[in-house]
Design a protein around this motif. Sequence first.
Motif, short mmCIF file in Angstrom:
data_model
loop_
_atom_site.label_atom_id
_atom_site.label_comp_id
_atom_site.label_asym_id
_atom_site.label_seq_id
_atom_site.Cartn_x
_atom_site.Cartn_y
_atom_site.Cartn_z
N LYS A 81 46.86 -50.71 51.20
CA LYS A 81 48.02 -50.72 49.89
C LYS A 81 47.45 -50.97 48.65
CE LYS A 81 49.76 -53.01 53.23
NZ LYS A 81 50.32 -54.05 54.03
N ASP A 124 51.97 -60.46 48.18
CA ASP A 124 51.22 -61.66 48.63
C ASP A 124 50.80 -62.52 47.64
OD1 ASP A 124 51.75 -61.23 51.28
OD2 ASP A 124 49.92 -59.95 51.81
N ARG A 157 58.39 -65.75 55.52
CA ARG A 157 59.59 -64.58 55.53
C ARG A 157 60.41 -64.76 54.44
NH1 ARG A 157 55.96 -60.87 57.16
NH2 ARG A 157 55.26 -61.32 59.13
N GLY A 160 52.60 -56.36 55.20
CA GLY A 160 52.58 -55.40 56.15
C GLY A 160 53.91 -55.71 57.00
N GLY A 161 54.48 -57.03 56.78
CA GLY A 161 55.63 -57.41 57.40
C GLY A 161 57.00 -57.18 56.96
N ARG A 189 43.76 -63.40 57.91
CA ARG A 189 45.28 -63.11 58.21
C ARG A 189 45.88 -63.99 59.30
NH1 ARG A 189 43.15 -58.43 55.65
NH2 ARG A 189 44.56 -57.30 54.41
N ILE A 219 48.42 -63.59 61.50
CA ILE A 219 48.65 -62.65 62.53
C ILE A 219 47.44 -61.74 63.09
CG2 ILE A 219 50.03 -60.32 63.09
CD1 ILE A 219 52.00 -61.39 61.18
N ARG A 224 55.52 -51.50 64.75
CA ARG A 224 55.73 -51.38 63.23
C ARG A 224 56.06 -49.99 62.59
NH1 ARG A 224 53.21 -56.33 60.10
NH2 ARG A 224 54.62 -58.06 60.84
C1 S3P Z 1 51.58 -59.75 57.28
C2 S3P Z 1 50.87 -58.99 56.36
C3 S3P Z 1 49.90 -59.75 55.32
C4 S3P Z 1 50.58 -60.94 54.80
C5 S3P Z 1 50.78 -61.89 56.07
C6 S3P Z 1 51.75 -61.16 57.08
C7 S3P Z 1 52.26 -58.97 58.34
O1 S3P Z 1 49.89 -58.80 54.22
O2 S3P Z 1 51.87 -60.61 53.97
O3 S3P Z 1 49.83 -62.26 56.62
O4 S3P Z 1 53.28 -59.48 58.76
O5 S3P Z 1 52.03 -57.90 58.44
P1 S3P Z 1 48.80 -57.31 54.09
O6 S3P Z 1 49.73 -56.41 54.98
O7 S3P Z 1 48.71 -57.12 52.91
O8 S3P Z 1 47.79 -57.87 55.05
#
Ligand code: S3P
Length: 164
Positions: free
Chosen positions: A13, A32, A56, A78-79, A114, A116, A132
């Motif tokens: 991304k 982020d 969140r 990603g979340g 990261r 997660i 997801r």
């Molecule tokens: C997350 C993705 C991360 C970041 C955090 C949580 C997720 O961003 O927001 O660590 O829940 O998938 P990227 O998708 O840019 O790595």
Amino acid sequence: MVIALCGYMGSGKSTLGKMLAKKLAFDFVDLDDYIEKKENMSIPQIFADYGEAYFRQCEYSALASFLSADSTVLSLGGGVPIADENKKLLKGMFVVYIDSSFEDCYKRIKTTDRPIVKQKNKSELEEHYNDRVAHYKKVANLTVYGNNLKKMTEQIVRFVKEKI
Ligand code: S3P
């Protein structure tokens, strides 16, 4: 117009977003990075000190602050597309899903810090990735596939130029 890029961690991304913003002469923002600046803390630190739920909330407020932005490419964490309140906000943006395979994402994220990724092993991450996908598809106005970020960028540019 805000073009929001969604997809799993490591889908490309940010790299693709920078290329896209350059081609369209748009601003580029990584959500982020925006949160880290606002909170004056790294994402792993926010998770460790305040927990995922707090992170969140930060994501929701950060996303909301871009609703009325213009000429901006926004790379989403990603979340972001998981929460219903975020799905509502994304209706006001043009959302592109970067559909990279799990293996391509995994190669890029496996050695990163990261939170997660650190909490899960490879097969748990693959399950997480699969869970997801439905959310990404739900919010997307356009999906681009593959691992050639340059070609994917060109595809988005062609599509968006017809809309502007
Ligand atoms: C997350 C993705 C991360 C970041 C955090 C949580 C997720 O961003 O927001 O660590 O829940 O998938 P990227 O998708 O840019 O790595």
